[in-house]
Design a protein around this motif. Structure first.
Motif, PDB file in Angstrom:
ATOM      1  N   LYS A  24       4.669 -11.525   2.689  1.00 45.43           N
ATOM      2  CA  LYS A  24       5.133 -10.760   1.757  1.00 45.43           C
ATOM      3  C   LYS A  24       4.302  -9.406   1.930  1.00 45.43           C
ATOM      4  CE  LYS A  24       5.724  -9.708  -3.263  1.00 45.43           C
ATOM      5  NZ  LYS A  24       5.007 -10.258  -4.559  1.00 45.43           N
ATOM      6  N   ARG A  25       4.837  -8.229   2.107  1.00 51.47           N
ATOM      7  CA  ARG A  25       3.936  -7.071   2.431  1.00 51.47           C
ATOM      8  C   ARG A  25       3.482  -6.270   1.023  1.00 51.47           C
ATOM      9  NH1 ARG A  25       4.028  -3.293   7.543  1.00 51.47           N
ATOM     10  NH2 ARG A  25       3.711  -5.507   8.355  1.00 51.47           N
ATOM     11  N   LEU A  26       2.342  -6.381   0.668  1.00 54.15           N
ATOM     12  CA  LEU A  26       2.031  -5.854  -0.647  1.00 54.15           C
ATOM     13  C   LEU A  26       1.272  -4.391  -0.577  1.00 54.15           C
ATOM     14  CD1 LEU A  26      -0.171  -8.844  -2.238  1.00 54.15           C
ATOM     15  CD2 LEU A  26       2.218  -8.238  -2.169  1.00 54.15           C
ATOM     16  N   LEU A  27       0.978  -4.054   0.760  1.00 55.34           N
ATOM     17  CA  LEU A  27       0.520  -2.574   1.322  1.00 55.34           C
ATOM     18  C   LEU A  27       1.011  -2.323   2.605  1.00 55.34           C
ATOM     19  CD1 LEU A  27      -1.290  -1.273  -1.000  1.00 55.34           C
ATOM     20  CD2 LEU A  27      -3.189  -1.425   0.588  1.00 55.34           C
ATOM     21  N   ASN A  28       1.496  -1.036   2.517  1.00 52.62           N
ATOM     22  CA  ASN A  28       2.122  -1.106   3.993  1.00 52.62           C
ATOM     23  C   ASN A  28       1.691   0.496   4.532  1.00 52.62           C
ATOM     24  OD1 ASN A  28       4.145  -1.113   5.793  1.00 52.62           O
ATOM     25  ND2 ASN A  28       5.628   0.166   4.869  1.00 52.62           N
ATOM     26  N   GLU A  29       0.947   0.483   5.621  1.00 48.99           N
ATOM     27  CA  GLU A  29       0.471   1.689   6.251  1.00 48.99           C
ATOM     28  C   GLU A  29      -0.346   2.635   5.270  1.00 48.99           C
ATOM     29  OE1 GLU A  29       0.954   2.392   9.747  1.00 48.99           O
ATOM     30  OE2 GLU A  29       1.633   0.562  10.196  1.00 48.99           O
ATOM     31  N   VAL A  30      -1.353   2.432   4.483  1.00 43.37           N
ATOM     32  CA  VAL A  30      -1.882   3.288   3.858  1.00 43.37           C
ATOM     33  C   VAL A  30      -2.877   4.025   4.409  1.00 43.37           C
ATOM     34  CG1 VAL A  30      -2.978   3.613   1.592  1.00 43.37           C
ATOM     35  CG2 VAL A  30      -0.934   2.295   1.605  1.00 43.37           C
ATOM     36  N   SER A  31      -2.826   5.395   4.515  1.00 44.16           N
ATOM     37  CA  SER A  31      -3.911   6.182   5.339  1.00 44.16           C
ATOM     38  C   SER A  31      -4.439   6.911   4.225  1.00 44.16           C
ATOM     39  CB  SER A  31      -3.401   6.589   6.574  1.00 44.16           C
ATOM     40  OG  SER A  31      -3.096   5.662   7.311  1.00 44.16           O
ATOM     41  N   ILE A  32      -5.658   7.175   3.953  1.00 48.71           N
ATOM     42  CA  ILE A  32      -6.286   8.276   3.200  1.00 48.71           C
ATOM     43  C   ILE A  32      -7.672   8.725   3.682  1.00 48.71           C
ATOM     44  CG2 ILE A  32      -5.149   8.043   1.021  1.00 48.71           C
ATOM     45  CD1 ILE A  32      -7.257   6.337   0.176  1.00 48.71           C
TER      46      ILE A  32
END
Ligand SMILES: Nc1ncnc2c1ncn2[C@@H]1O[C@H](COP(=O)(O)OP(=O)(O)OP(=O)(O)O)[C@@H](O)[C@H]1O
Ligand SMILES: [Mg+2]
Length: 272
Positions: A24-32
């Motif tokens: 289950k994907r809880l976070l998807n490709e987060v870039s900061i």
């Protein structure tokens, strides 16, 4: 021959962070990226992935893919102690601490800097006491955590994070239990620290408070980035409607000279 090494101007860089539990994907490709002295507010509905993101940045969770760099170094290459010298996390649901006195809790912030079997130095104690003074918690020094109110406990956890003297402070809903006076005080403390170079990320449900104090905002929705930028760019009617399923009025509060937000109504048939 002189070799010129470009010094990174970013304190923190999270790149394509993805996290899954049982596929289950809880976070998807987060870039900061966050520069020295910046405060980033993370907003988004319950279950959006805010806590998951902070735990990844603190090295408590390991990403499925992507990386977190602090001052150019990957936290996946660091020991728990090394990460703790750079990053302090104030959790939304802190671990079991009830039997400890408040001073003992705040002193725990100094542990990453102490060698094995080493006792606290005068300097460690001085730093811990300074952190308690700054958070108005000196008065609770000898009391156990069990005897404190929710908001008082939260201030002790802030003191522990302060005593860690981190490069990056991660705060998960730090104002949730605080009265309005201590909410302001918390942000003033955090802003005082960021003005001397520390960077901070705070998950915040109060969007007006986030707009007032944060340099940048990230809206997370279902684990993905919906918007990232200045409060002015991010806090639009459309973005809030998409993330929360509510209509809002975003306006400038001329008294505090800041964007503020009032909720008009839920959007019928919104998925949230
Ligand atoms: N170990 C896990 N197993 C399954 N699902 C999980 C696990 N940990 C978190 N989740 C789910 O991941 C989603 C994101 O959780 P997270 O705690 O990051 O949300 P949040 O944005 O911090 O929400 P809140 O505003 O309620 O604090 C939630 O739907 C949560 O139920
Ligand atoms: Mg959370």
């Amino acid at each position: 021959m002189n070799i010129h090494v470009e010094k990174s101007t970013e304190t923190l860089n999270a790149s394509h962070l993805t996290f899954e539990v049982e596929s289950k994907r809880l976070l998807n490709e987060v870039s900061i990226t966050i520069s020295p002295g910046e405060l980033l507010g993370v907003i988004g509905p319950n279950g959006a992935g805010k806590t998951t993101l902070l735990r990844l940045m603190a090295g408590i969770l390991k990403p499925k893919s992507g990386s977190v760099l602090i001052d150019g170094a990957s936290i996946s290459d660091m020991s728990v102690k090394e990460v703790a010298k750079k990053v302090a996390l104030i959790s939304q649901v802190p671990g079991f601490t009830f039997g400890f006195t408040c001073f003992e809790i705040v002193m725990m912030g100094r542990y990453p800097f102490m060698g094995r079997l080493q006792v606290e130095s005068t300097l460690d104690k001085k730093i811990a006491l300074g952190a308690m003074r700054a958070t108005d918690t000196e008065q609770f020094m000898d009391r156990t955590m069990a005897t404190l109110s929710g908001g008082e406990r939260q201030r002790v956890f802030l003191a522990r994070a302060l005593s860690q003297q981190p490069r990056v402070m991660l705060l998960d809903e730090p104002t949730a239990n605080l009265d309005i006076s201590h909410q302001l005080k918390l942000f003033q403390i955090v802003k005082g620290l960021t003005s001397s170079g520390m960077s901070a990320i705070a998950a915040i449900h109060d969007i007006s408070l986030a707009a007032r104090y944060c340099d940048k905002l990230l809206i997370l929705n279902r684990g993905s980035m919906l918007a990232f930028g200045t409060p002015k760019d991010v806090l639009t009617y459309e973005n809030i409607a998409l993330a929360f399923g509510v209509e809002v009025n975003v306006y400038t509060d001329s008294v505090i000279n800041s964007l503020a937000l009032s909720v008009i109504r839920q959007i019928p048939q919104a998925n949230n």
